[in-house]
Scaffold this active site. Structure first.
Site, PDB file in Angstrom:
ATOM      1  N   ARG A 159      20.808  75.086  23.160  1.00 39.71           N
ATOM      2  CA  ARG A 159      21.550  76.098  22.418  1.00 39.71           C
ATOM      3  C   ARG A 159      20.897  76.258  21.044  1.00 39.71           C
ATOM      4  O   ARG A 159      20.198  75.355  20.569  1.00 39.71           O
ATOM      5  CB  ARG A 159      23.013  75.680  22.232  1.00 39.71           C
ATOM      6  CG  ARG A 159      23.786  75.445  23.533  1.00 39.71           C
ATOM      7  CD  ARG A 159      25.212  75.007  23.214  1.00 39.71           C
ATOM      8  NE  ARG A 159      26.024  74.836  24.421  1.00 39.71           N
ATOM      9  CZ  ARG A 159      26.216  73.673  25.032  1.00 39.71           C
ATOM     10  NH1 ARG A 159      25.654  72.567  24.565  1.00 39.71           N
ATOM     11  NH2 ARG A 159      26.970  73.610  26.125  1.00 39.71           N
ATOM     12  N   LYS A 215      28.012  70.588  21.857  1.00 46.40           N
ATOM     13  CA  LYS A 215      29.365  70.960  21.453  1.00 46.40           C
ATOM     14  C   LYS A 215      30.249  69.718  21.344  1.00 46.40           C
ATOM     15  O   LYS A 215      30.170  68.818  22.171  1.00 46.40           O
ATOM     16  CB  LYS A 215      29.968  71.942  22.456  1.00 46.40           C
ATOM     17  CG  LYS A 215      29.311  73.319  22.430  1.00 46.40           C
ATOM     18  CD  LYS A 215      30.010  74.263  23.384  1.00 46.40           C
ATOM     19  CE  LYS A 215      29.428  75.665  23.296  1.00 46.40           C
ATOM     20  NZ  LYS A 215      30.114  76.606  24.207  1.00 46.40           N
ATOM     21  N   HIS A 244      19.450  82.476  23.282  1.00 45.35           N
ATOM     22  CA  HIS A 244      20.184  81.944  24.429  1.00 45.35           C
ATOM     23  C   HIS A 244      19.540  82.362  25.749  1.00 45.35           C
ATOM     24  O   HIS A 244      19.724  81.699  26.773  1.00 45.35           O
ATOM     25  CB  HIS A 244      21.639  82.419  24.381  1.00 45.35           C
ATOM     26  CG  HIS A 244      22.620  81.375  24.810  1.00 45.35           C
ATOM     27  ND1 HIS A 244      22.832  80.199  24.126  1.00 45.35           N
ATOM     28  CD2 HIS A 244      23.450  81.322  25.877  1.00 45.35           C
ATOM     29  CE1 HIS A 244      23.741  79.484  24.748  1.00 45.35           C
ATOM     30  NE2 HIS A 244      24.138  80.134  25.815  1.00 45.35           N
ATOM     31  N   ARG A 280      17.508  79.675  27.187  1.00 49.60           N
ATOM     32  CA  ARG A 280      18.332  78.645  27.839  1.00 49.60           C
ATOM     33  C   ARG A 280      18.711  79.094  29.245  1.00 49.60           C
ATOM     34  O   ARG A 280      18.627  78.313  30.202  1.00 49.60           O
ATOM     35  CB  ARG A 280      19.574  78.404  26.984  1.00 49.60           C
ATOM     36  CG  ARG A 280      20.605  77.435  27.561  1.00 49.60           C
ATOM     37  CD  ARG A 280      21.676  77.193  26.493  1.00 49.60           C
ATOM     38  NE  ARG A 280      22.904  76.622  27.021  1.00 49.60           N
ATOM     39  CZ  ARG A 280      23.123  75.323  27.169  1.00 49.60           C
ATOM     40  NH1 ARG A 280      22.169  74.466  26.895  1.00 49.60           N
ATOM     41  NH2 ARG A 280      24.288  74.872  27.616  1.00 49.60           N
ATOM     42  N   HIS A 285      26.771  71.021  30.080  1.00 46.59           N
ATOM     43  CA  HIS A 285      28.017  71.673  30.497  1.00 46.59           C
ATOM     44  C   HIS A 285      29.044  70.613  30.878  1.00 46.59           C
ATOM     45  O   HIS A 285      28.739  69.698  31.642  1.00 46.59           O
ATOM     46  CB  HIS A 285      27.770  72.576  31.711  1.00 46.59           C
ATOM     47  CG  HIS A 285      27.050  73.845  31.376  1.00 46.59           C
ATOM     48  ND1 HIS A 285      26.392  74.611  32.310  1.00 46.59           N
ATOM     49  CD2 HIS A 285      26.888  74.498  30.187  1.00 46.59           C
ATOM     50  CE1 HIS A 285      25.856  75.664  31.727  1.00 46.59           C
ATOM     51  NE2 HIS A 285      26.145  75.618  30.447  1.00 46.59           N
TER      52      HIS A 285
END
Length: 298
Positions: free
Chosen positions: A148, A172, A244, A247, A270
């Site tokens: 990211r 994240k 992005h 990615r 993820h």
């Protein structure tokens, strides 16, 4: 409880309890501020605790006139999360958005680049320019590791484990993962580090930051977008490309070449395999080729 205090408390909850990034917190806050502004514009004095389902239905009806279904769905989802937080903290007993349904959306498939297009973008870099080697290392890392934008800008020199063939990525919610890195990408990062970065005057706060701007500070997300946009235009590619996209291309190309979906999930960071499964819908031509090659009743 007034709206400003409720928003501040919710932001602290997202930051401390949920561990969300500042970018995510800003996005959630914007949805609540839209509602606050609408209430002010219409002289509605409901507090977060007293606001009714009818008022929220009217708000959703009004915004539906000005935004697309995807944005409308995101706002509804964000507000539901806010009112669920108020229930969790015992400020409310019910969620006034519980019966309000978001518009049905088709699954938006991410754009991807062909390998030839990625090569064309990288070849458009002027390596004689001051930032050429840095920009090549940035694009190579974006594509080779599937990062990211925020993960790229926050990448540290101390996160590089080239002897082991990995980099440590902070994603994240500050969750960390190890991502394999190829020898080619290692080479371009080392060229940048040892031939360009070493000669820069570096801000003490960015001493361990890998990719720096011309002032020796951490690059911003906006700067990475600008680099990609300019190189895409220079390469003559007319797709709408963002960082992005590299990615998405990373994940798509891995899948097309037989990589395991669970492995791709881990490399992308993820939390749910469902998020990764979107890549199984991207290249129908590839899936047709797989059927024709491997199915006995072709």
């Amino acid at each position: 409880m007034n709206w400003q205090q409720a928003l501040k408390d919710y932001q602290n909850y997202l930051r401390l309890e949920r561990g969300l990034s500042e970018n995510s917190i800003v996005n959630y806050s914007l949805d609540i501020k839209k509602l606050m502004n609408w209430l002010d514009a219409n002289n509605i004095t409901h507090s977060p605790i007293s606001i009714s389902e009818e008022s929220l239905q009217q708000f959703i009806y009004e915004i539906a006139k000005h935004v697309n279904p995807r944005t409308q769905s995101r706002i509804i989802s964000g507000l539901k999360g806010f009112f669920n937080y108020l229930i969790f903290e015992d400020y409310r007993n019910t969620n006034p958005l519980e019966l309000i349904e978001a518009p049905r959306l088709g699954r938006k498939l991410p754009d991807t680049l062909a390998l030839e297009e990625i090569d064309a973008i990288i070849n458009a870099i002027d390596l004689s320019s001051k930032q050429g080697e840095r920009n090549r290392a940035i694009l190579e890392t974006l594509y080779a590791c599937g990062l990211r934008v925020s993960e790229l800008t926050n990448l540290k020199i101390s996160d590089l484990y080239f002897d082991e063939g990995f980099i440590k990525v902070t994603g994240k919610g500050d969750k960390q993962r190890l991502v394999p890195i190829g020898s080619s990408t290692e080479k371009y990062i080392n060229i940048y580090r040892k031939e360009v970065r070493i000669h820069q005057k570096i801000d003490p706060k960015a001493k361990d930051t890998l990719f720096l701007n011309q002032h020796g500070r951490q690059l911003t997300r906006a700067m990475i977008f600008t680099i990609v946009k300019r190189l895409t235009e220079k390469a003559g590619i007319r797709k709408t490309i963002s960082p992005h996209t590299f990615r998405h291309s990373f994940a798509t190309h891995l899948l097309e070449n037989g990589a395991d979906l669970r492995a791709i999930q881990q490399m992308l960071g993820h939390e749910s395999i469902t998020t990764t499964e979107v890549y199984t819908h991207i290249d129908r031509k590839h899936l047709t080729e797989v059927i024709n090659k491997f199915h006995p009743y072709k």
